[in-house]
Design a protein around this motif. Structure first.
Motif, PDB file in Angstrom:
ATOM      1  N   THR A  21       0.668  -1.273  -0.037  1.00 24.19           N
ATOM      2  CA  THR A  21      -0.097   0.040   0.130  1.00 24.19           C
ATOM      3  C   THR A  21       1.001   1.237  -0.048  1.00 24.19           C
ATOM      4  O   THR A  21       1.914   1.290   0.782  1.00 24.19           O
ATOM      5  N   ASP A  74      -7.627  -0.600  -2.430  1.00 20.55           N
ATOM      6  CA  ASP A  74      -7.383   0.802  -2.320  1.00 20.55           C
ATOM      7  C   ASP A  74      -8.196   1.153  -1.174  1.00 20.55           C
ATOM      8  O   ASP A  74      -9.049   0.604  -0.686  1.00 20.55           O
ATOM      9  N   HIS A  89      -3.417   2.834  -2.340  1.00 22.27           N
ATOM     10  CA  HIS A  89      -3.501   1.419  -3.180  1.00 22.27           C
ATOM     11  C   HIS A  89      -2.280   0.504  -3.211  1.00 22.27           C
ATOM     12  O   HIS A  89      -1.438   1.109  -2.837  1.00 22.27           O
TER      13      HIS A  89
END
Length: 235
Positions: A57, A78, A102
């Motif tokens: 992420t 996300d 994301h």
């Protein structure tokens, strides 16, 4: 007509073990002042991710991001609660806008995933983040330049920019003309597989060529080939 030619073997390259990546334009550790993009097209990365690995992420903002799988399956997650897996025949479009977190990972534990990651500068800054993915299988027609992204709802996926993306799966000998949508636009031609003659310039696998200050460009397939065209504003 003006052209910019980026040969496959002149791209930036990095192999991190889990990620083998080629950069048509400057990105991460690859910096070339002569390759900072093509008009609104900023990033064109050719990525291969090892089984079970991927990009953890991380944030983006004020960028339009397109992912096109070439082999295997890609898992997306996300901060707007999208959790999806896409594969060959799908595309993913994300507007980072004011900011989005994301991740992208190989969905397989045994096979690599290969995909193109493309960034386009937005028309307007600080818009609301958005996400789309959809199948292009019914859109892509043999021996045509098939529209897969447009700014005017002609197809399901749009970017926050005046851009048109088209894919051609062409048999050897097929000749086709692409006509640009605006005088101030250019089109970047990227050969995914095969070999083409683009307005008199021979392009091979993973070569790219930007064309501008012309109303059209004619392509001829010298072999069976797959080609991606990205039309973007030049200013």
């Amino acid at each position: 007509m003006k052209t910019i030619i980026d040969r496959a073997d002149t791209r930036g390259h990095a192999n991190h073990g889990w990620l083998d990546t080629y950069h048509t334009f400057s990105f991460a550790g690859y910096h070339n002042p002569a390759r900072m993009g093509f008009g609104a097209l900023r990033v064109l990365n050719d990525d291969k991710v090892a089984p079970g690995k991927g990009f953890d992420t991380h944030p983006h903002d004020n960028m339009e991001i397109v992912s096109i799988p070439l082999k295997g399956s890609l898992k997306h997650g996300d901060s707007t609660n999208n959790q999806r897996v896409i594969t060959i025949g799908d595309i993913q479009v994300m507007s980072a806008g004011t900011g989005i977190m994301h991740s992208e990972r190989n969905n397989s534990s045994t096979e690599p995933v290969e995909f193109l990651q493309i960034w386009v500068f937005p028309k307007y800054r600080d818009t609301k983040p958005g996400y789309q993915d959809y199948s292009i299988r019914d859109l892509v027609k043999k021996n045509e330049l098939s529209l897969i992204i447009s700014p005017d709802d002609e197809v399901p996926a749009t970017l926050g920019q005046d851009t048109w993306f088209s894919i051609g799966n062409l048999d050897k000998g097929t000749e086709i003309t692409y006509r640009l949508h605006g005088e101030s636009n250019g089109v970047y031609i990227f050969v995914i597989e095969g070999e083409i003659d683009a307005g008199g310039t021979i392009l091979e696998r993973r070569d790219g060529m930007g064309v501008y200050e012309t109303p059209s460009i004619t392509l001829k397939a010298l072999t069976g080939c797959e080609v991606l065209l990205m039309e973007v504003p030049m200013r």
